[in-house]
Design a protein around this motif. Structure first.
Motif, PDB file in Angstrom:
ATOM      1  N   PRO A 151      36.951  50.321  41.425  1.00  0.00           N
ATOM      2  CA  PRO A 151      38.422  50.287  41.481  1.00  0.00           C
ATOM      3  C   PRO A 151      38.963  48.987  42.057  1.00  0.00           C
ATOM      4  O   PRO A 151      39.984  48.460  41.583  1.00  0.00           O
ATOM      5  N   VAL A 152      38.282  48.459  43.062  1.00  0.00           N
ATOM      6  CA  VAL A 152      38.737  47.213  43.689  1.00  0.00           C
ATOM      7  C   VAL A 152      38.646  46.062  42.704  1.00  0.00           C
ATOM      8  O   VAL A 152      39.575  45.251  42.568  1.00  0.00           O
ATOM      9  N   VAL A 153      37.537  45.983  41.977  1.00  0.00           N
ATOM     10  CA  VAL A 153      37.341  44.904  40.998  1.00  0.00           C
ATOM     11  C   VAL A 153      38.328  45.035  39.842  1.00  0.00           C
ATOM     12  O   VAL A 153      38.869  44.036  39.347  1.00  0.00           O
ATOM     13  N   LEU A 154      38.582  46.252  39.400  1.00  0.00           N
ATOM     14  CA  LEU A 154      39.554  46.478  38.315  1.00  0.00           C
ATOM     15  C   LEU A 154      40.936  45.956  38.705  1.00  0.00           C
ATOM     16  O   LEU A 154      41.591  45.250  37.925  1.00  0.00           O
ATOM     17  N   LEU A 155      41.365  46.321  39.895  1.00  0.00           N
ATOM     18  CA  LEU A 155      42.685  45.901  40.362  1.00  0.00           C
ATOM     19  C   LEU A 155      42.736  44.378  40.534  1.00  0.00           C
ATOM     20  O   LEU A 155      43.732  43.740  40.180  1.00  0.00           O
ATOM     21  N   ALA A 156      41.658  43.813  41.061  1.00  0.00           N
ATOM     22  CA  ALA A 156      41.600  42.367  41.235  1.00  0.00           C
ATOM     23  C   ALA A 156      41.725  41.653  39.897  1.00  0.00           C
ATOM     24  O   ALA A 156      42.482  40.679  39.760  1.00  0.00           O
ATOM     25  N   ASN A 157      41.009  42.144  38.881  1.00  0.00           N
ATOM     26  CA  ASN A 157      41.066  41.509  37.563  1.00  0.00           C
ATOM     27  C   ASN A 157      42.429  41.669  36.904  1.00  0.00           C
ATOM     28  O   ASN A 157      42.862  40.798  36.143  1.00  0.00           O
ATOM     29  N   LEU A 158      43.104  42.782  37.191  1.00  0.00           N
ATOM     30  CA  LEU A 158      44.465  42.941  36.683  1.00  0.00           C
ATOM     31  C   LEU A 158      45.376  41.860  37.256  1.00  0.00           C
ATOM     32  O   LEU A 158      46.188  41.259  36.551  1.00  0.00           O
ATOM     33  N   PHE A 159      45.237  41.587  38.536  1.00  0.00           N
ATOM     34  CA  PHE A 159      46.033  40.519  39.155  1.00  0.00           C
ATOM     35  C   PHE A 159      45.660  39.147  38.590  1.00  0.00           C
ATOM     36  O   PHE A 159      46.519  38.273  38.468  1.00  0.00           O
ATOM     37  N   LEU A 160      44.392  38.967  38.238  1.00  0.00           N
ATOM     38  CA  LEU A 160      43.999  37.717  37.580  1.00  0.00           C
ATOM     39  C   LEU A 160      44.734  37.570  36.248  1.00  0.00           C
ATOM     40  O   LEU A 160      45.191  36.478  35.892  1.00  0.00           O
ATOM     41  N   GLY A 161      44.868  38.666  35.521  1.00  0.00           N
ATOM     42  CA  GLY A 161      45.618  38.636  34.268  1.00  0.00           C
ATOM     43  C   GLY A 161      47.079  38.304  34.486  1.00  0.00           C
ATOM     44  O   GLY A 161      47.689  37.579  33.689  1.00  0.00           O
ATOM     45  N   VAL A 162      47.650  38.817  35.569  1.00  0.00           N
ATOM     46  CA  VAL A 162      49.034  38.479  35.914  1.00  0.00           C
ATOM     47  C   VAL A 162      49.149  36.983  36.182  1.00  0.00           C
ATOM     48  O   VAL A 162      50.103  36.324  35.760  1.00  0.00           O
TER      49      VAL A 162
ATOM     50  N   HIS B  28      37.635  39.338  45.853  1.00  0.00           N
ATOM     51  CA  HIS B  28      38.307  39.147  44.561  1.00  0.00           C
ATOM     52  C   HIS B  28      39.771  39.580  44.645  1.00  0.00           C
ATOM     53  O   HIS B  28      40.671  38.877  44.164  1.00  0.00           O
ATOM     54  N   LEU B  29      39.999  40.731  45.235  1.00  0.00           N
ATOM     55  CA  LEU B  29      41.354  41.265  45.324  1.00  0.00           C
ATOM     56  C   LEU B  29      42.238  40.365  46.190  1.00  0.00           C
ATOM     57  O   LEU B  29      43.390  40.069  45.828  1.00  0.00           O
ATOM     58  N   ILE B  30      41.725  39.923  47.324  1.00  0.00           N
ATOM     59  CA  ILE B  30      42.489  39.032  48.209  1.00  0.00           C
ATOM     60  C   ILE B  30      42.820  37.725  47.499  1.00  0.00           C
ATOM     61  O   ILE B  30      43.961  37.245  47.518  1.00  0.00           O
ATOM     62  N   CYS B  31      41.822  37.143  46.852  1.00  0.00           N
ATOM     63  CA  CYS B  31      41.982  35.845  46.186  1.00  0.00           C
ATOM     64  C   CYS B  31      43.027  35.899  45.078  1.00  0.00           C
ATOM     65  O   CYS B  31      43.957  35.092  45.048  1.00  0.00           O
TER      66      CYS B  31
END
Length: 490
Positions: free
Chosen positions: A349-360, A408-411
């Motif tokens: 879940p953490v990686v999924l959310l982090a990658n979503l923010f990368l897409g943003v 990842h999420l923080i970055c």
């Protein structure tokens, strides 16, 4: 809203070249590898592919984006631009492979692969070929030949799947005195077959791109090249920093793990579970392939900013649906991995959310790309890479691979906030920030309820209630955003 349908259509077609191969990789190769290889062996795959991610950015040095930018500004010089950049990539790719080959043992020893230097050589050849073919693939995207683009990508992965099964399943299991089997499978190569098979797949892609490769006129425009390098250098820095953000954790885990004796097992578990975020990664990748040329094409339109805002709105909403679609059913998705890898499921879940923010962040990057402010974009991503390294250094010894996931999420959250704040100064776009944050909160509440309140109920009842929550979210979003009407009915 026709542009949304056009963009969605292009994204789906590009998805054949990105989603289908990587879905096959996830649905077949990842379960296969995590059952054929142990955690430490899979750690080798995860670590060396992390190096490939980083060096791929270095070897393409921003030329794909530069190719789109300069051909859109100088349509009549497309052939010269393509030829100039292709010659550059040919030279640097060959030089890279030669440098690796002539310094193979020192490099292998430096990264703890002194007993298997051939792995490093094979990875360098993969990089050299893939770096060069990145421009022919970019040409296909520019020409709108998305079907050929996709077919080549799919052919590549089918080759890898078939040969992997024959060599690592059939030949490995029936290893014995049979001469043919001995020729087909050498136990000393072991996990190295993953890289060797990938290398042959890259060669096949090279062959299938012969028309685009032989269309190179071998004309080199030094003045143009100088301008391209000036434009692409910040993209190289940004891309390198981005690849560090994406892949450095698999490298650092080995060195920062609290228990060095199981470091490669830790890398293997983390790398395998990271793969479960593949749906979000693929969603972002296919979107990025389609949207990059689109951003440049629409930049001159009077309503461009409205388009960019609307695109981010729908991108984020669909990303939340993917996030919930995986996390609500995480107890099912974990079985794509071998049972020995299930211990790392909490990172997903953490990686999924982090990658979503990368897409943003990719959405927000439009402001510096179309205004030739790539230097600022490089600073943003570089700041993120500093956070990545420091955070991994602090968190890995304390909470293991969960520290890498949280990093990842923080970055990516930091990069999104910084890019948005800077865009308000250089190219202000009125994004629906508060509405999207509201959707995010709702999605997170459903995730918490599904994974911490309903997961321990009777299996069937838990599945029904989680499905009901997921369905209610989609119904709610469709009511608010008219998704069905926008993308299908209209």
């Amino acid at each position: 809203m026709n542009y949304l349908k056009k963009l969605a259509g292009q994204s789906l077609v590009y998805g054949l070249g990105t989603i289908v191969p990587r879905l096959l990789n996830f649905a077949i190769l990842t379960p296969f590898y995590t059952r054929v290889f142990g955690k430490a062996e899979y750690g080798i795959i995860s670590e060396l592919y992390a190096y490939i991610v980083v060096f791929m950015v270095i070897l393409t040095y921003g030329l794909e984006t530069s190719f789109f930018r300069f051909t859109n500004k100088n349509r009549d010089k497309k052939s010269v631009i393509y030829s100039t950049l292709s010659i550059s990539l040919i030279f640097t790719s060959i030089l890279f492979v030669l440098l690796i080959y002539t310094n193979l043992l020192p490099i292998a020893n430096a990264i703890d692969y002194g007993d298997k230097p051939q792995y490093i050589l094979w990875c360098s050849l993969i990089l050299g070929i893939d770096a060069f073919t990145s421009l022919p693939f970019a040409l296909l995207r520019l020409q709108g030949k998305v079907r050929k683009f996709s077919l080549i990508k799919v052919a590549n992965i089918f080759f890898i799947l078939i040969v992997s099964f024959v060599v690592l399943k059939f030949a490995r299991e029936y290893e014995g005195d049979n001469t043919f089997i001995k020729w087909l499978y050498n136990p000393e190569i072991g996990v190295g077959y993953v890289f060797l098979i990938n290398l042959f797949g890259s060669v096949i892609s090279f062959i299938l791109l012969f028309k685009e490769i032989f269309s190179i006129s071998f004309k080199f425009d030094f003045s143009l090249y100088k301008n391209v390098l000036f434009y692409s250098f910040p993209l190289l820095i940004s891309g390198l920093a981005g690849s560090i953000n994406e892949a450095i954790d698999r490298i650092l885990l080995k060195h920062f793990s609290a228990d060095p004796t199981i470091a490669m097992e830790t890398v293997g578990v983390y790398g395998a579970n990271y793969k479960l975020a593949v749906f979000m990664t693929l969603y972002i990748q296919m979107f990025k392939y389609a949207v990059e040329p689109f951003f440049f094409e629409q930049a001159k339109n009077s309503d461009a900013k409205t388009m960019y805002s609307t695109i981010l709105n729908y991108f984020f909403i669909l990303g939340l649906i993917i996030f919930l679609g995986i996390t609500v059913y995480i107890d099912i998705f974990k079985h794509f991995l071998g049972s020995s890898f299930h211990e790392g499921i909490a990172i997903v879940p953490v990686v999924l959310l982090a990658n979503l923010f990368l897409g943003v962040f990719y959405n927000l990057s439009v402001w510096y790309k179309i205004n030739d402010l790539t230097k600022i974009g490089a600073y943003i991503t570089l700041s993120g890479s500093i956070i990545t390294i420091v955070s991994n250094f602090i968190l890995i010894p304390r909470i293991g691979y969960m520290g890498s996931a949280v990093t990842h999420l923080i970055c990516y959250s930091f990069m999104v906030v910084l890019s948005y704040l800077l865009s308000k100064k250089f190219y202000f776009i009125k994004y629906p920030i508060y509405k999207l944050l509201g959707y995010l909160v709702i999605a997170l509440l459903i995730f918490v309820i599904s994974n911490y309140m309903l997961i321990n109920l009777n299996i069937i009842l838990s599945f029904i209630l989680r499905t009901a929550l997921f369905a209610l979210f989609i119904i709610f979003i469709n009511y608010k955003e008219k998704l069905l009407h926008t993308f299908i009915l209209k």
